[in-house]
Write an enzyme that holds these catalytic residues in place. Structure first.
Site: not given
Length: 262
Positions: A66, A111, A114, A134
């Site tokens: 992000a 992300g 992911e 994270e």
């Protein structure tokens, strides 16, 4: 599909190439990019002219997670909305009717990893690195990273990745089965497109059924998966394409009948 600011979608034959275009930010995902990814993949899923999708990033990053500057400025309701929109984005990739091939050209973090976990096949170059860091922010992955990493890597491997925030070379994920191939930099996109063309050349209904079945297999519901497999196979066998291909194969491989002597 309208023109996008953060990515491009190019089609050649039955293959679509989606390229993230925020190279100056290592393709970090902001709200606009998140929305445009969702829109692009939902449109491609329903496009009968597309048989397979390749996704990659511009520059040195595939997707560096992000956009932290935007992330940090969000209010609590904005944060919750961003996470909800992210769930829809990842679903648009993972549940896409078309196989999605990730061509990981650089950092795939947070992300970005992911997103890779949502893809069906993963090709990387030797400089690609993946991770779910994270924990370094006192957070956990919010786009399915805790669940999909266990499904694709196994619980212990996933725990090590998640709990240390390690950033790992793509080649180390080959043995785990997440990365299919590591190829030279100049071969990355050609190889991904080559695989996409091979897949897109096969009957769309069979490929779609195959993707649904392998996705279901991860759930551990063997009995349900076997029943689903028989049902899909039966429908494919009875289809016009299935019958035509079976008959053509049988005809090509038929053994000539020997004539009886007079």
């Amino acid at each position: 599909m309208r023109a996008c600011q953060t990515l491009t979608v190019e089609t050649s034959g039955r293959v679509a190439l989606v390229t993230f275009r925020r190279a100056d930010q290592l393709n970090a995902m902001n709200r606009l990019m998140q929305s445009e990814i969702t829109q692009a993949f939902e449109a491609l899923s329903s496009d009968a002219g597309v048989g397979a999708i390749v996704v990659t990033g511009e520059g040195r990053g595939f997707m560096a997670g992000a956009d932290i500057k935007e992330y940090a400025a969000q209010t609590a309701p904005e944060f919750d909305a961003f996470q909800a929109a992210g769930a829809r984005m990842y679903a648009a990739i993972e549940n896409n009717r078309k196989p999605v091939i990730a061509a990981v050209n650089g950092f795939a973090l947070g992300g970005g990893m992911e997103l890779v976990l949502c893809c069906d096949i993963v090709i990387a170059n030797p400089f690609a690195k993946l991770g779910l860091p994270e924990i370094k922010l006192g957070l956990i992955p919010g786009g399915g990273g805790t669940q999909r990493s266990v499904a694709k890597l196994g619980r212990n491997r996933a725990n090590l990745l998640l709990m240390t925030g390690a950033i790992v070379p793509a080649c180390e994920f080959i043995a785990a089965g997440l990365v299919n191939e590591v190829v030279d930099v100049e071969r990355l996109i050609p190889r991904a497109l080559e695989l996409a063309r091979m897949i897109a050349a096969e009957p769309a209904s069979a490929i779609e059924g195959m993707k649904a079945l392998t996705a279901h297999a991860v759930s551990g519901d063997l009995a349900g998966g076997l029943a689903m497999e028989r049902d899909i196979l039966g429908r494919l066998y009875r289809s016009e394409t299935g019958q035509r291909r079976i008959e053509a194969f049988a005809g090509k491989n038929a053994t000539p009948t020997k004539k009886e002597p007079p």
